[in-house]
Design a protein around this motif. Structure first.
Motif, PDB file in Angstrom:
ATOM      1  N   ASP A   2      21.264   7.841  34.016  1.00  0.00           N
ATOM      2  CA  ASP A   2      19.955   8.461  33.827  1.00  0.00           C
ATOM      3  C   ASP A   2      20.051   9.930  33.449  1.00  0.00           C
ATOM      4  N   ASP A   3      21.267  10.417  33.183  1.00  0.00           N
ATOM      5  CA  ASP A   3      21.451  11.811  32.789  1.00  0.00           C
ATOM      6  C   ASP A   3      20.980  12.045  31.355  1.00  0.00           C
ATOM      7  N   LEU A   4      20.729  13.319  31.068  1.00  0.00           N
ATOM      8  CA  LEU A   4      20.432  13.764  29.702  1.00  0.00           C
ATOM      9  C   LEU A   4      21.360  14.920  29.392  1.00  0.00           C
ATOM     10  N   HIS A   5      22.205  14.750  28.381  1.00  0.00           N
ATOM     11  CA  HIS A   5      23.231  15.727  28.029  1.00  0.00           C
ATOM     12  C   HIS A   5      22.808  16.546  26.807  1.00  0.00           C
ATOM     13  N   LEU A   6      23.068  17.834  26.875  1.00  0.00           N
ATOM     14  CA  LEU A   6      22.910  18.720  25.717  1.00  0.00           C
ATOM     15  C   LEU A   6      24.247  19.390  25.467  1.00  0.00           C
ATOM     16  N   SER A   7      24.854  19.110  24.319  1.00  0.00           N
ATOM     17  CA  SER A   7      26.149  19.691  23.982  1.00  0.00           C
ATOM     18  C   SER A   7      26.008  20.605  22.775  1.00  0.00           C
ATOM     19  N   LEU A   8      26.505  21.829  22.940  1.00  0.00           N
ATOM     20  CA  LEU A   8      26.554  22.795  21.845  1.00  0.00           C
ATOM     21  C   LEU A   8      27.990  23.038  21.396  1.00  0.00           C
ATOM     22  N   THR A   9      28.926  22.305  21.984  1.00  0.00           N
ATOM     23  CA  THR A   9      30.321  22.421  21.580  1.00  0.00           C
ATOM     24  C   THR A   9      30.465  21.915  20.145  1.00  0.00           C
ATOM     25  N   PRO A  10      31.144  22.665  19.273  1.00  0.00           N
ATOM     26  CA  PRO A  10      31.218  22.282  17.854  1.00  0.00           C
ATOM     27  C   PRO A  10      31.608  20.829  17.649  1.00  0.00           C
ATOM     28  N   ARG A  11      30.833  20.120  16.820  1.00  0.00           N
ATOM     29  CA  ARG A  11      31.019  18.682  16.631  1.00  0.00           C
ATOM     30  C   ARG A  11      32.231  18.335  15.784  1.00  0.00           C
ATOM     31  N   HIS A  12      32.860  19.318  15.137  1.00  0.00           N
ATOM     32  CA  HIS A  12      34.039  18.998  14.332  1.00  0.00           C
ATOM     33  C   HIS A  12      35.322  19.050  15.163  1.00  0.00           C
ATOM     34  N   THR A  13      35.202  19.277  16.483  1.00  0.00           N
ATOM     35  CA  THR A  13      36.360  19.295  17.369  1.00  0.00           C
ATOM     36  C   THR A  13      36.380  18.028  18.220  1.00  0.00           C
ATOM     37  N   ALA A  14      37.561  17.670  18.713  1.00  0.00           N
ATOM     38  CA  ALA A  14      37.670  16.492  19.573  1.00  0.00           C
ATOM     39  C   ALA A  14      36.872  16.692  20.856  1.00  0.00           C
ATOM     40  N   THR A  15      36.903  17.907  21.419  1.00  0.00           N
ATOM     41  CA  THR A  15      36.129  18.182  22.622  1.00  0.00           C
ATOM     42  C   THR A  15      34.644  18.035  22.352  1.00  0.00           C
ATOM     43  N   GLY A  16      34.195  18.470  21.175  1.00  0.00           N
ATOM     44  CA  GLY A  16      32.789  18.339  20.819  1.00  0.00           C
ATOM     45  C   GLY A  16      32.365  16.888  20.686  1.00  0.00           C
ATOM     46  N   VAL A  17      33.227  16.043  20.119  1.00  0.00           N
ATOM     47  CA  VAL A  17      32.907  14.618  19.991  1.00  0.00           C
ATOM     48  C   VAL A  17      32.882  13.957  21.367  1.00  0.00           C
ATOM     49  N   LEU A  18      33.811  14.352  22.239  1.00  0.00           N
ATOM     50  CA  LEU A  18      33.826  13.801  23.590  1.00  0.00           C
ATOM     51  C   LEU A  18      32.544  14.144  24.346  1.00  0.00           C
ATOM     52  N   LEU A  19      32.182  15.429  24.334  1.00  0.00           N
ATOM     53  CA  LEU A  19      31.050  15.883  25.141  1.00  0.00           C
ATOM     54  C   LEU A  19      29.710  15.549  24.513  1.00  0.00           C
ATOM     55  N   GLY A  20      29.670  15.452  23.199  1.00  0.00           N
ATOM     56  CA  GLY A  20      28.405  15.217  22.520  1.00  0.00           C
ATOM     57  C   GLY A  20      28.145  13.780  22.137  1.00  0.00           C
ATOM     58  N   LEU A  21      29.103  12.877  22.428  1.00  0.00           N
ATOM     59  CA  LEU A  21      28.940  11.482  22.039  1.00  0.00           C
ATOM     60  C   LEU A  21      29.609  10.540  23.047  1.00  0.00           C
ATOM     61  N   ILE A  22      30.927  10.586  23.155  1.00  0.00           N
ATOM     62  CA  ILE A  22      31.658   9.559  23.888  1.00  0.00           C
ATOM     63  C   ILE A  22      31.382   9.608  25.387  1.00  0.00           C
ATOM     64  N   GLU A  23      31.464  10.788  25.993  1.00  0.00           N
ATOM     65  CA  GLU A  23      31.280  10.883  27.440  1.00  0.00           C
ATOM     66  C   GLU A  23      29.891  10.433  27.883  1.00  0.00           C
ATOM     67  N   PRO A  24      28.818  10.987  27.319  1.00  0.00           N
ATOM     68  CA  PRO A  24      27.490  10.539  27.783  1.00  0.00           C
ATOM     69  C   PRO A  24      27.206   9.084  27.464  1.00  0.00           C
ATOM     70  N   TRP A  25      27.558   8.628  26.271  1.00  0.00           N
ATOM     71  CA  TRP A  25      27.221   7.254  25.897  1.00  0.00           C
ATOM     72  C   TRP A  25      28.078   6.237  26.635  1.00  0.00           C
ATOM     73  N   SER A  26      29.291   6.578  27.018  1.00  0.00           N
ATOM     74  CA  SER A  26      30.104   5.637  27.786  1.00  0.00           C
ATOM     75  C   SER A  26      29.503   5.408  29.170  1.00  0.00           C
ATOM     76  N   ALA A  27      28.709   6.365  29.649  1.00  0.00           N
ATOM     77  CA  ALA A  27      28.043   6.221  30.943  1.00  0.00           C
ATOM     78  C   ALA A  27      26.638   5.654  30.810  1.00  0.00           C
ATOM     79  N   GLY A  28      26.201   5.394  29.582  1.00  0.00           N
ATOM     80  CA  GLY A  28      24.848   4.899  29.377  1.00  0.00           C
ATOM     81  C   GLY A  28      23.793   5.977  29.466  1.00  0.00           C
ATOM     82  N   ALA A  29      24.220   7.252  29.392  1.00  0.00           N
ATOM     83  CA  ALA A  29      23.281   8.368  29.455  1.00  0.00           C
ATOM     84  C   ALA A  29      22.731   8.671  28.065  1.00  0.00           C
TER      85      ALA A  29
END
Length: 309
Positions: A187-214
């Motif tokens: 039930d979380d809502l994530h806001l990521s400003l980490t640059p999307r062209h980096t692996a960390t940005g893809v993790l925080l802005g896509l993979i991490e929240p969506w893997s939890a169903g957030a």
């Protein structure tokens, strides 16, 4: 990633993204939307016959299509190569082995020029009028057939800053960043400003929240601190991730409206905010910025309520 999308996509109304356009209008997109679009884009790539090692480069604003292309490319087992902003760069595209580049109307002509010189083989245009030399994203997605089976988990799925990552590599990177310490909820809502062209940005802005169903909050706000603060006050964001410099800029605005907000986790990626910004955050929001729970030598640290861990 595809397995999570397939799973959450069965819950048709479960929110995956709140997208806010430049005019401040918001749009809610469920997991079923991205599950369908990912399967369609994977089917489109399958029809293009990309060779082993070729990738899909993406140069788009923070619009839903960026995430559709990302998860569709990963589903197809083709390396996804997010590009930094600006004009398409021939050297970056060659280094990524890009056979396909996905751009918006503003970058279409430079991308076509690179196609004519053989840098890429296919140009996909998101938005704008149809062009004889480019594939229209909306039309192709309408015609594409779903790709039924996700790619094997050991296939490379991300190409960022010259490094290739499989699903297993991304899990290891998440562990290295200390992300397993987060008390993630669907039930979380994530806001990521980490640059999307980096692996960390893809993790925080896509993979991490969506893997939890957030869900994720995506806004075309740019880096304006006042507009970013407005997003945090307007939507029930629980988790924020951004470069340390973003928190320094935000600390110069009035953050007292966040003290009783839903924000409970703040991640600083890269260089950390200075002590003055950290003190300002605590005074106004009740959130400490400190080096845990991630190991101090890592790039990502966590800010949360004092004593939360």
């Amino acid at each position: 990633m595809s397995a999570f999308l397939d799973y959450w996509g069965k819950h048709a109304g479960r929110p995956a993204m709140i997208w806010v356009d430049r005019c401040g209008r918001d749009r809610l997109l469920p997991y079923s939307h991205f599950a369908d679009r990912a399967a369609r884009f994977a089917g489109l790539l399958n029809g293009l016959g990309l060779a082993t090692g070729e990738s899909v480069a993406v140069l788009l604003r923070p619009v839903p299509e960026w995430w559709e292309v990302a998860v569709g490319t990963m589903r197809a087992g083709v390396p996804f190569a997010p590009m930094p902003g600006g004009v398409p760069d021939a050297d970056r595209l060659r280094a990524a082995g890009a056979a396909v580049v996905v751009v918006d109307e503003a970058h279409l002509e430079p991308a076509l020029a690179l196609r004519r010189t053989g840098v890429v083989r296919h140009v996909v245009s998101v938005g704008g009028l149809p062009h004889a030399e480019a594939m229209n994203y909306q039309a192709m997605m309408f015609l594409a057939e779903n790709e039924p089976a996700p790619a094997p988990p050991d296939s490379p799925v991300l190409l960022a800053e010259g490094e290739r990552y499989s699903h297993a590599d991304l899990r290891r990177l998440a562990d290295e960043l200390g992300l397993a310490w987060l008390d993630r909820h669907r039930d979380d809502l994530h806001l990521s400003l980490t640059p999307r062209h980096t692996a960390t940005g893809v993790l925080l802005g896509l993979i991490e929240p969506w893997s939890a169903g957030a869900a994720i909050l995506v806004g075309e706000t740019g880096c304006d601190p006042a507009r970013l603060r407005g997003l945090l006050e307007r939507f029930p964001v629980t988790t924020v991730s951004a470069p340390g410099s973003s928190y320094v800029d935000l600390a110069r605005t009035d953050l007292r409206g966040l003290r009783n907000s839903s924000v409970r986790r703040v991640l600083a990626t890269g260089a950390q905010p200075d002590a003055g910004a950290a003190r300002a955050w605590f005074r106004q929001t009740g959130l400490w910025i400190h080096p845990g729970p991630a190991p101090a030598e890592m790039l990502t640290t966590c800010a949360t309520f004092p004593g939360a861990f």
